[in-house]
Motif scaffolding. Structure first.
Motif, PDB file in Angstrom:
ATOM      1  N   ASP A  23       0.837  -1.199   0.000  1.00 32.75           N
ATOM      2  CA  ASP A  23       0.000   0.000   0.000  1.00 32.75           C
ATOM      3  C   ASP A  23       0.876   1.255   0.000  1.00 32.75           C
TER       4      ASP A  23
ATOM      5  N   GLY B 223      -8.557   2.847   2.447  1.00 30.29           N
ATOM      6  CA  GLY B 223      -7.663   3.294   3.498  1.00 30.29           C
ATOM      7  C   GLY B 223      -8.044   2.601   4.798  1.00 30.29           C
ATOM      8  N   THR B 224      -7.089   2.011   5.479  1.00 30.31           N
ATOM      9  CA  THR B 224      -7.237   1.195   6.702  1.00 30.31           C
ATOM     10  C   THR B 224      -7.809  -0.199   6.440  1.00 30.31           C
TER      11      THR B 224
HETATM   12 ZN    ZN Z   1      -3.213   2.692   3.474  1.00 29.44          ZN
END
Ligand code: ZN
Length: 278
Positions: A84, A190-191
């Motif tokens: 990522d 994201g996450t």
């Molecule tokens: Zn990320």
């Protein structure tokens, strides 16, 4: 011509009734996606998906909700290494040691890149996207958890409604396509947190949601030894989650320590699109 194909693909993905009819533009008129798409097209898409999903109340929240793909399907000794590039305030870096190693050793990988990271590293992004070793995947426009109701993960505010989920997925998919000429096939928020409605929205936008089965660097917090130990627990079919945006972390050294041993054990490394996922 390219545009007609894109529209046909979008219509096929979105299903009957979502896009009424492809626009018929000549090749000369056909604008590039993202910045110059037909007026109102994006707003119409957003509204149509809001109408389709807006009444839903999600029941699940987390990294492995219904629809998230966490492993490679089929047999064989394949592993997918996924890295990522988050682009959050402390996550705009680039691990040149890691990427240089993958390039030297000819190790394919899938790079999940956010819009924030692309904005911080436009030239690097072009360079990575031009290397066929790397599959470029979608890590979200603003690196937000994918929620239709504003859920948070690790203190990061998630998207608040269907429209924001569409923005998060689609704006970055279009940006990536604008640079690479190819629409990404995989999305990871994201996450890596979702509700199951957001995962369905991703599917409606033609994006498969890639989770993971092997936590490679725990958000780039592992030491090199911990990264190595984590990767050496790999089983066939694993999708490993690591980061390429923290050069100060132990990720590069851990990957470089683990890969020769994984090769000795007979593993091979594949980009996500080379294999089915389940
Ligand atoms: Zn990320």
């Amino acid at each position: 011509m390219k545009h007609r194909i894109l529209w046909a693909a979008a219509a096929a993905v979105l299903g009957a009734g979502v896009i009424a009819a492809p626009f018929s533009l000549s090749a000369a008129e056909a604008p590039a996606p993202f910045q110059k798409s037909p007026p109102g097209e994006y707003a119409a898409l957003r509204e149509q998906l809001a109408a389709r999903f807006g009444g839903r109340t999600p029941k699940e929240w987390g990294e492995t909700v219904t629809g998230v793909k966490t492993r490679l399907a089929g047999g064989g000794m394949a592993i997918a290494l996924t890295f990522d590039a988050c682009g959050s305030p402390r996550g705009k870096g680039f691990d040149a040691t890691l990427i240089g190693f993958l390039e030297r050793e000819r190790i394919p990988a899938t790079l999940f890149v956010s819009g924030l990271w692309i904005e911080a590293n436009p030239e690097l992004f072009r360079r990575l996207a031009s290397n066929p070793l790397f599959e470029i995947a979608n890590h979200g426009h603003r690196h937000r958890p994918a929620s239709v109701s504003g859920q948070k993960a690790y203190g990061i505010q998630g998207t608040r409604d269907v429209g924001e989920v569409v923005d998060e997925i689609e704006l970055n998919a279009r940006r990536i396509e604008e640079v690479t000429g190819r629409r990404p096939a995989f999305y990871r928020s994201g996450t890596a947190h979702y509700d199951e409605v957001a995962v369905e929205i991703a599917a409606a936008l033609g994006q498969r949601v890639a989770g993971y089965s092997l936590l490679g660097d725990a958000g780039a917090t592992f030491s090199a030894q911990q990264v190595r130990d984590a990767l050496l627990k790999a089983r066939p079919g694993d999708i490993a989650l690591l980061h390429m945006n923290h050069p100060e972390s132990g990720t590069a050294a851990g990957v470089m320590a683990a890969i020769p041993e994984l090769r000795r054990r007979g593993f091979r490394f594949v980009p996500l699109s080379d294999v089915a996922v389940e």
